[in-house]
Design a protein around this motif. Sequence first.
Motif, PDB file in Angstrom:
ATOM      1  N   VAL A 150     -20.565  31.603  13.070  1.00 30.35           N
ATOM      2  CA  VAL A 150     -20.393  30.849  11.837  1.00 30.35           C
ATOM      3  C   VAL A 150     -20.631  29.369  12.146  1.00 30.35           C
ATOM      4  N   PRO A 151     -21.528  28.714  11.419  1.00 25.00           N
ATOM      5  CA  PRO A 151     -21.804  27.294  11.682  1.00 25.00           C
ATOM      6  C   PRO A 151     -20.584  26.408  11.438  1.00 25.00           C
ATOM      7  N   ALA A 152     -20.479  25.350  12.215  1.00 21.64           N
ATOM      8  CA  ALA A 152     -19.442  24.331  12.021  1.00 21.64           C
ATOM      9  C   ALA A 152     -19.987  23.317  11.026  1.00 21.64           C
ATOM     10  N   PHE A 153     -19.873  23.635   9.750  1.00 17.36           N
ATOM     11  CA  PHE A 153     -20.451  22.785   8.709  1.00 17.36           C
ATOM     12  C   PHE A 153     -19.869  21.379   8.716  1.00 17.36           C
ATOM     13  N   ALA A 182     -19.074  22.221  23.476  1.00 16.73           N
ATOM     14  CA  ALA A 182     -19.279  22.160  22.024  1.00 16.73           C
ATOM     15  C   ALA A 182     -18.713  20.859  21.471  1.00 16.73           C
ATOM     16  N   ASP A 183     -19.346  20.378  20.419  1.00 16.96           N
ATOM     17  CA  ASP A 183     -18.816  19.213  19.711  1.00 16.96           C
ATOM     18  C   ASP A 183     -17.493  19.606  19.067  1.00 16.96           C
ATOM     19  N   ALA A 184     -16.528  18.723  19.169  1.00 14.31           N
ATOM     20  CA  ALA A 184     -15.187  19.012  18.638  1.00 14.31           C
ATOM     21  C   ALA A 184     -15.042  18.502  17.202  1.00 14.31           C
ATOM     22  N   TRP A 185     -14.090  19.057  16.508  1.00 18.13           N
ATOM     23  CA  TRP A 185     -13.718  18.606  15.180  1.00 18.13           C
ATOM     24  C   TRP A 185     -13.343  17.125  15.271  1.00 18.13           C
ATOM     25  N   PRO A 186     -13.979  16.270  14.468  1.00 12.23           N
ATOM     26  CA  PRO A 186     -13.739  14.829  14.613  1.00 12.23           C
ATOM     27  C   PRO A 186     -12.410  14.356  14.022  1.00 12.23           C
ATOM     28  N   GLY A 187     -11.754  15.199  13.247  1.00  9.86           N
ATOM     29  CA  GLY A 187     -10.465  14.827  12.675  1.00  9.86           C
ATOM     30  C   GLY A 187     -10.600  13.985  11.439  1.00  9.86           C
TER      31      GLY A 187
END
Length: 187
Positions: A150-153, A182-187
Amino acid sequence: MNTRVVLGVSGASGAALALDCARLLARMAIAVDLVLTRMGCHTCALELGADATAELKMLAARIHDGADMAATIASGSCPVAGMIVAPCSMRSLAAIASGLDDTLLTRAAGVQLKERRPLVLLAREAPLTLAHLRNMTAVTEMSGIILPPVPAFYLKPDNMQAMTAQIAARAVDLLRLTVAQADAWPG
């Protein structure tokens, strides 16, 4: 680094995921033992073309015939750090869930489970039937990890390649070999 990872490629759609996993593992200097099922070969050729399929094979340290049940990776004594199946068809998922080690891909996956090594399955199907969900539950109960691609939209990817690279990085990260790729959730 002398780390090895098994990369299984089944016949489900999503061959780009396998190529991105192989590219990332190669950049990390991790040797890839590649297992392509017959339909995995067909799907790679259909979705990626000859050049990209050749690149996938070139990135592998070892290429195993999917019918070779005497391959090193069919044994728990083979020192690998884990396995990713990208993409993972529902047929492969069902075989892994039920312990049906009838191909090298499913046998190698079963070996990861019995040896308590990471097994990450990028399960590709939609919508899901109750049988699919039960098979996913069974693999999870055996310590396998189901990672639907599932893409990280939220990262606002520019293109499909950015999406598949992020998904592949998440799969590799789940092997816990090094710092997160992987790129992390930027918050």
